[in-house]
Design an enzyme around this catalytic site. Structure first.
Site, PDB file in Angstrom:
ATOM      1  N   LYS A  95       0.842  -1.207   0.000  1.00 18.30           N
ATOM      2  CA  LYS A  95       0.000   0.000   0.000  1.00 18.30           C
ATOM      3  C   LYS A  95       0.874   1.254   0.000  1.00 18.30           C
ATOM      4  O   LYS A  95       1.857   1.322   0.753  1.00 18.30           O
ATOM      5  CB  LYS A  95      -0.909  -0.034   1.234  1.00 18.30           C
ATOM      6  CG  LYS A  95      -1.934   1.078   1.305  1.00 18.30           C
ATOM      7  CD  LYS A  95      -2.856   0.883   2.516  1.00 18.30           C
ATOM      8  CE  LYS A  95      -3.973   1.888   2.596  1.00 18.30           C
ATOM      9  NZ  LYS A  95      -4.908   1.617   3.708  1.00 18.30           N
ATOM     10  N   SER A 134     -10.041  -0.847   6.746  1.00 20.24           N
ATOM     11  CA  SER A 134      -9.442  -0.752   5.412  1.00 20.24           C
ATOM     12  C   SER A 134      -8.667  -1.962   4.915  1.00 20.24           C
ATOM     13  O   SER A 134      -8.263  -1.990   3.756  1.00 20.24           O
ATOM     14  CB  SER A 134      -8.531   0.469   5.341  1.00 20.24           C
ATOM     15  OG  SER A 134      -9.322   1.613   5.204  1.00 20.24           O
ATOM     16  N   SER A 174      -9.820   1.462   2.523  1.00 22.99           N
ATOM     17  CA  SER A 174      -8.940   2.248   1.681  1.00 22.99           C
ATOM     18  C   SER A 174      -7.844   1.431   0.989  1.00 22.99           C
ATOM     19  O   SER A 174      -7.250   1.907   0.031  1.00 22.99           O
ATOM     20  CB  SER A 174      -8.275   3.346   2.507  1.00 22.99           C
ATOM     21  OG  SER A 174      -7.448   2.807   3.521  1.00 22.99           O
TER      22      SER A 174
HETATM   23  N1  GLN Z   1     -13.513   3.537   5.794  1.00 18.66           N
HETATM   24  C1  GLN Z   1     -12.910   4.042   6.989  1.00 18.66           C
HETATM   25  C2  GLN Z   1     -12.627   5.513   6.833  1.00 18.66           C
HETATM   26  O1  GLN Z   1     -12.975   6.040   5.838  1.00 18.66           O
HETATM   27  C3  GLN Z   1     -11.690   3.272   7.337  1.00 18.66           C
HETATM   28  C4  GLN Z   1     -10.452   3.725   6.713  1.00 18.66           C
HETATM   29  C5  GLN Z   1      -9.262   2.944   7.131  1.00 18.66           C
HETATM   30  O2  GLN Z   1      -9.377   1.916   7.794  1.00 18.66           O
HETATM   31  N2  GLN Z   1      -8.092   3.456   6.776  1.00 18.66           N
HETATM   32  O3  GLN Z   1     -12.092   6.145   7.678  1.00 18.66           O
END
Ligand code: GLN
Length: 493
Positions: free
Chosen positions: A82, A181, A157
């Protein structure tokens, strides 16, 4: 020629074994996956930057083998990383214009540990900008397509890592999980993905979103691969004071699929949520599979998890507002060239205005508000208090069960464009995943079935702090019981 009949379909473990046994060279493996990226990624858009030194790294592994040295536990295994993890000399953008030209002078501990074990960093994968989002639509390089159906999001994400893996452009991937994410994209793309206990994996060199919630973890095509990758990246690190000194088990060698007598808790609040019929069916099938193998199903209650999403969005945005303050165009990040008055404030304002995307700006505003004097007590402090209560509630639930099972998400992957204009709807997507981050618990997504349209659906496992061993055991039991799940392949390959 490779002796593995189809390298693309091989697991990390199989590749490692074949490389060590000289059945295939690390260089051949890397070339194979690089060629797949060239052929497939124009349709998927999972990679932001490719590592030009990947073949060199692979040759170094081959050199070690030729000299009779130990090439490591991940010898020649290509990895998709990532683009939130710093990689020395290799661009790291967080999928943000703010860091479009950032070349880190050091690597994240996770990356160093993977590479020290012989893994080859193939490239950096797309994400929602600064890891804020659930669909990978908030990326400076544009949306990532779900390899199971390119009209759908891969989740976010860590959507680039998930899509790269699902399209077999890499056999293993690293994501990060602040509120879901790793688990949500794993569920949307038919993968195993684990968010470890907070403190299990060093955060050093990972661009911070919400420091008290962020954890990195692996995504892979089997429980054993997840175990192998997690044991490689885990452990205390001198550069992260929140990394735990607790011992790291050799999960890849000790996990077993025995769930006899294991108490599987089903939180009634999670099942009361309005959820998609396919998700409900697949979750019930997974529960039945564990029951068949001798697990005891118990009903539990977690009344406070209904507050997890608002608490998460206060804690995460507050920490994000603070962490992202450093990107001001002077100390870090994109600096505007559009200056009229020349004041410092103008440089800050324009640089941040140009560098950050809409979702990141929204979160900075929310977080700044929640931390501001006069509102701090009502928002950030209150949220921190409820967070503690949620954690306590999980700890008492674990007195009557050993593992908690729930859906990962209320629905399978949704269409690109479908939710991007409704932030609240997007936030509600995180209803089942944010509570483990708030409580610091480990959580995992395990592929469990498909929607009627043929999109993958995962189930979520949660265990006590540092009890990843039990989580892997249950994951393996599900993997073995639901063997047919792995037989299907995305349309793109
Ligand atoms: N979907 C969640 C957010 O938008 C989680 C994001 C994440 O785990 N980095 O914050």
């Amino acid at each position: 020629m490779s002796q593995i009949s189809d390298l693309s379909q091989a697991t990390c473990t199989e590749i490692r074994d074949a490389v060590r046994a000289k059945k295939v060279s690390a260089l051949e493996v890397t070339k194979h996956f690089s060629a797949r990226i060239k052929a497939l990624d124009p349709k998927i858009n999972a990679f932001v930057t490719l590592n030009e030194k990947a073949e060199l790294a692979a040759s170094n592994v081959d050199g070690k083998i030729a000299r009779g040295e130990d090439p490591g536990a991940l010898a020649g295994v290509p990895m998709a990383v990532k683009d939130l993890l710093c990689t020395k000399g290799l661009k790291t953008t967080a999928s943000s214009k703010m860091l479009a030209n950032f070349i880190p002078p050091y690597s994240a501990t996770v990356v160093n540990r993977l590479e020290a074990a012989g893994a080859v960093t193939l490239g950096k994968t797309s994400l929602d900008e600064f890891a804020m989002g659930s669909s990978n639509e908030n990326a400076a390089t544009g949306p990532v397509k779900n390899p199971w159906d390119p009209e759908y999001v891969p989740g976010g994400s860590s959507g680039g890592s998930a899509a790269a893996l699902a399209a077999r452009m890499a056999p293993g991937a690293i994501g990060t999980d602040t509120g879901g994410s790793i688990r949500q994209p794993a569920s949307f793309c038919g993968l195993f993905g684990i968010k470890p206990t907070y403190g299990r994996v060093s955060r050093y060199g990972i661009i911070a979103f919400a420091s008290s919630l962020d954890q990195a973890g692996p995504m892979a095509h089997s429980t054993k691969d997840c175990a192998l990758l997690l044991e490689t990246i885990s452990g205390s690190c001198a550069y992260d004071s929140t990394s735990a000194t607790i011992e790291v088990p050799k999960w890849s060698e000790i996990i077993k699929d025995d769930v006899k007598g294991l108490r599987v808790g089903l939180p009634k609040e999670y099942f009361a949520e309005k959820m998609d019929g396919d998700v409900e069916r697949v979750t019930k099938e997974a529960i039945a599979a564990l029951k068949d193998r001798g697990a005891i199903i118990v009903d539990i209650t977690l009344p406070l998890v209904k507050h997890a999403v608002p608490v998460y969005y206060l804690v995460a945005t507050s920490e994000a507002a603070s962490n992202l303050a450093r990107y001001d165009g002077m100390r870090y990040g994109h600096r505007t060239s559009n200056i009229t008055t020349g004041s410092l404030e103008e440089v800050y304002t324009r640089s941040r205005g140009e560098g950050f995307g809409a979702e990141v700006k929204r979160r900075i505003m929310l977080g700044t508000y929640a931390l501001s004097s006069g509102y701090y007590d009502a928002y950030y402090q209150k949220a921190s208090q409820v967070r503690r209560l949620i954690r306590n509630e999980f700890l008492s639930a674990f007195e009557s069960c050993d593992v908690i099972l729930s859906p990962v998400c209320t629905s399978p992957a949704f269409k690109i464009g479908e939710r991007i204009n409704d932030p609240l709807e997007m936030y509600l997507n995180d209803i089942f995943t944010t509570s483990t981050n708030l409580a610091g618990l480990p959580g995992m997504s395990v592929p469990a079935g498909y929607s009627a349209k043929g999109l993958p659906i995962g189930v979520q496992l949660m265990t006590r702090h540092f009890d990843e061993t039990r989580m892997f055991n249950v994951s393996l039991a599900l993997e073995n019981a639901l063997g047919a799940v792995k037989a299907r392949r995305p349309h793109v390959i």
